[in-house]
Enzyme design. Structure first.
Site, PDB file in Angstrom:
ATOM      1  N   ALA A   1      -0.534  -4.076   0.151  1.00 23.80           N
ATOM      2  CA  ALA A   1      -1.440  -2.942  -0.065  1.00 23.80           C
ATOM      3  C   ALA A   1      -2.490  -2.918   1.031  1.00 23.80           C
ATOM      4  O   ALA A   1      -2.410  -3.652   2.020  1.00 23.80           O
ATOM      5  CB  ALA A   1      -2.087  -3.019  -1.442  1.00 23.80           C
ATOM      6  N   ASN A   2      -3.489  -2.064   0.873  1.00 27.90           N
ATOM      7  CA  ASN A   2      -4.597  -1.981   1.817  1.00 27.90           C
ATOM      8  C   ASN A   2      -5.892  -1.729   1.055  1.00 27.90           C
ATOM      9  O   ASN A   2      -5.892  -1.681  -0.182  1.00 27.90           O
ATOM     10  CB  ASN A   2      -4.338  -0.891   2.861  1.00 27.90           C
ATOM     11  N   ARG A   3      -6.982  -1.536   1.770  1.00 29.01           N
ATOM     12  CA  ARG A   3      -8.307  -1.476   1.143  1.00 29.01           C
ATOM     13  C   ARG A   3      -8.728  -0.060   0.710  1.00 29.01           C
ATOM     14  O   ARG A   3      -9.859   0.144   0.299  1.00 29.01           O
ATOM     15  CB  ARG A   3      -9.360  -2.031   2.100  1.00 29.01           C
TER      16      ARG A   3
ATOM     17  N   ALA B   1      -3.749   6.228   2.379  1.00 26.31           N
ATOM     18  CA  ALA B   1      -3.483   5.143   3.335  1.00 26.31           C
ATOM     19  C   ALA B   1      -2.144   4.524   2.944  1.00 26.31           C
ATOM     20  O   ALA B   1      -2.081   3.520   2.231  1.00 26.31           O
ATOM     21  CB  ALA B   1      -4.606   4.109   3.295  1.00 26.31           C
TER      22      ALA B   1
END
Length: 473
Positions: free
Chosen positions: A273-275, A339
């Site tokens: 995943a990402n932030r 994102a």
């Protein structure tokens, strides 16, 4: 374990909880449950700039309902206590509230408390000599700009759908020529009962507006499901939208959006995943809906409240997001804020990968579908306006311009997310409440000053409106 109640908290903590609950669109009880469930630290002060994306209501200081008259019909359910806060929220925004209570409602809250907060007379009797000398039920039904029923019990909904008028509340509803918004609240079994389902359909066909109900725990022990009344701030938001008579330049326009991160499973426990928090995308969806657009928001996993008036499609992975976006075509515009993870595990393990001596040598990755490019370069169903986002840590303009060309977009909204030159730290772009973007087109680059994500959303929504109203779509 000992139990606590909100009223027993220290005044400072209670005030911080009240502000944070309003900030997040929850009741104080729900906000407390949220923090305990997350094992959060003690309440901290709110940031100076509220998180616009997670709250879909206006700032009370903006007086969004100034001069508006609301007739509030309070039904006989445990959720009636929430109407005290609802009245306060409406009056904060400049509205006047005239309360009508059913006899059953007075068993849950008193006329004295309702009247004191509304600063008005409480009406409850159909055959009141003083009130009816000028046909009071007709006057109550016609002098308001909007009739709100909260809580709307199964009994009240049944009366409305069958045209019954045997008390003041049902008579006002039958006699009105104004819009009606109801906030249902009842036991989940009652909400799902065939009779209630028939009544819901009838009321919807009659043009009655609904807000809620929401899923959650009921007042009765062991009962949970759909039936909780929408929170006061949600109802306020719905009222603001119904009474908003501003021009709607995007009315009739369908806009597809993506927001949030994607989660790409490695095994049943872990994922890539990402932030991204989804805040900017949710704020843009709200701003577009505010201008009248029919917004379809394909959202990855977030902790944000759903923007009111926006159609939300929940997904988890990039492939699910890609498929959902394509299924929503055609559209007038598409805005890709999510994102999306560029890569996923080539194969997802069926069982949790156990930690062993030496660790995991490598996880084979494979590329995810490029959602923006697939729409920007679509042969037959490309929307008239395609906007992509680019979060960069270096060479912002160069990478943004390259992405514009490769993806077939009309605009790229590029932002610097590096901790050194971007808006870094704990209040950074990813997860924070502020943003600084550069709008990139084939002809020019337009650097916007740092502003809140809500302001970015409003500016971008205005840009979309200008583009679509000047383009034949």
């Amino acid at each position: 374990m000992a139990s606590i109640t909100i009223r027993n908290l220290d005044p400072e903590i209670k005030e911080a909880l009240r502000k944070r609950a309003a900030h997040n669109g929850r009741s104080m009880e729900e906000e407390a449950r949220h923090y305990f469930a997350q094992m959060a630290a003690p309440l901290a002060p709110l940031p100076e700039t509220p998180v616009a994306a997670s709250v879909t209501v206006s700032d009370p200081s903006s007086q969004t309902l100034a001069g508006k008259r609301i007739c509030l019909i309070i039904g006989g359910g445990i959720a009636a206590y929430k109407c005290l806060d609802l009245i306060r929220r409406l009056r904060e925004r400049g509205a006047s509230v005239r309360p009508v209570m059913t006899n059953a409602a007075t068993e849950f809250v008193t006329e004295l408390s309702v009247g004191a907060i509304a600063n008005d007379i409480v009406f409850s009797e159909l055959f009141d000599r003083e009130a009816e000398h000028d046909v009071g039920h007709i006057r109550l039904s016609r002098e308001a700009d909007l009739i709100v029923v909260a809580p709307a019990t199964a009994d009240l909904m049944g009366k409305m759908s069958h045209g019954l008028a045997n008390d003041l509340a049902s008579t006002v509803l039958m006699a009105t020529d104004k819009p009606v918004l109801i906030a249902p609240a009842m036991n989940p079994k009652m909400w799902d009962h065939p009779a209630t389902r028939r009544n819901r359909k009838t009321l919807q066909d009659d043009g009655i507006h609904f807000i809620g109900p929401r899923a959650g725990e009921m007042a009765e022990s062991g009962e949970a499901g759909y039936g909780r009344m929408a929170e006061p701030l949600e109802i306020v938001s719905a009222i603001e939208q119904l009474l908003d008579d501003r021009p709607k330049p995007l009315a009739g326009k369908k806009i597809i959006m993506t927001s949030g991160p994607t989660h790409e499973p490695i095994d049943p426990v872990r994922y890539i995943a990402n932030r991204s928090s989804g805040k900017q995308g949710y704020a843009i969806a709200s701003a577009l809906a505010d201008l009248g657009a029919d917004v379809y928001l394909v959202s990855g996993p977030t902790n944000l409240s759903r923007p009111h008036g926006v159609n939300v499609v929940d997904v988890e992975t990039a492939r699910e997001m890609h498929d959902a976006v394509h299924q929503l075509l055609p559209a007038d515009a598409a805005i890709f804020v999510a994102a999306v993870a560029d890569y996923r595990a080539a194969s997802e393990a069926d069982e949790k990968i156990k930690k062993e001596k030496g660790g995991i040598n490598a996880i084979a990755l494979t590329e995810n579908p490029d959602i923006l490019a697939s729409i920007g370069n679509h042969k037959t169903k490309r929307p008239h306006l395609v906007i992509g986002f680019a979060a960069e840590t270096q060479d912002l303009i160069k990478h943004g311009a390259s992405k514009l060309k490769r993806k077939g977009a009309d605009y790229i909204v590029a932002n610097d997310v590096s901790p050194d030159t971007g808006i870094g730290g704990n209040t950074g772009v990813m997860g924070g409440d502020r943003n600084r973007v550069t709008l990139i087109t084939k002809k020019k680059n337009d650097a916007w000053p740092e502003m809140s994500k809500k302001q970015v959303a409003q500016e971008l929504a205005a840009l979309v409106a200008r583009q679509l109203v000047t383009t034949k779509v």
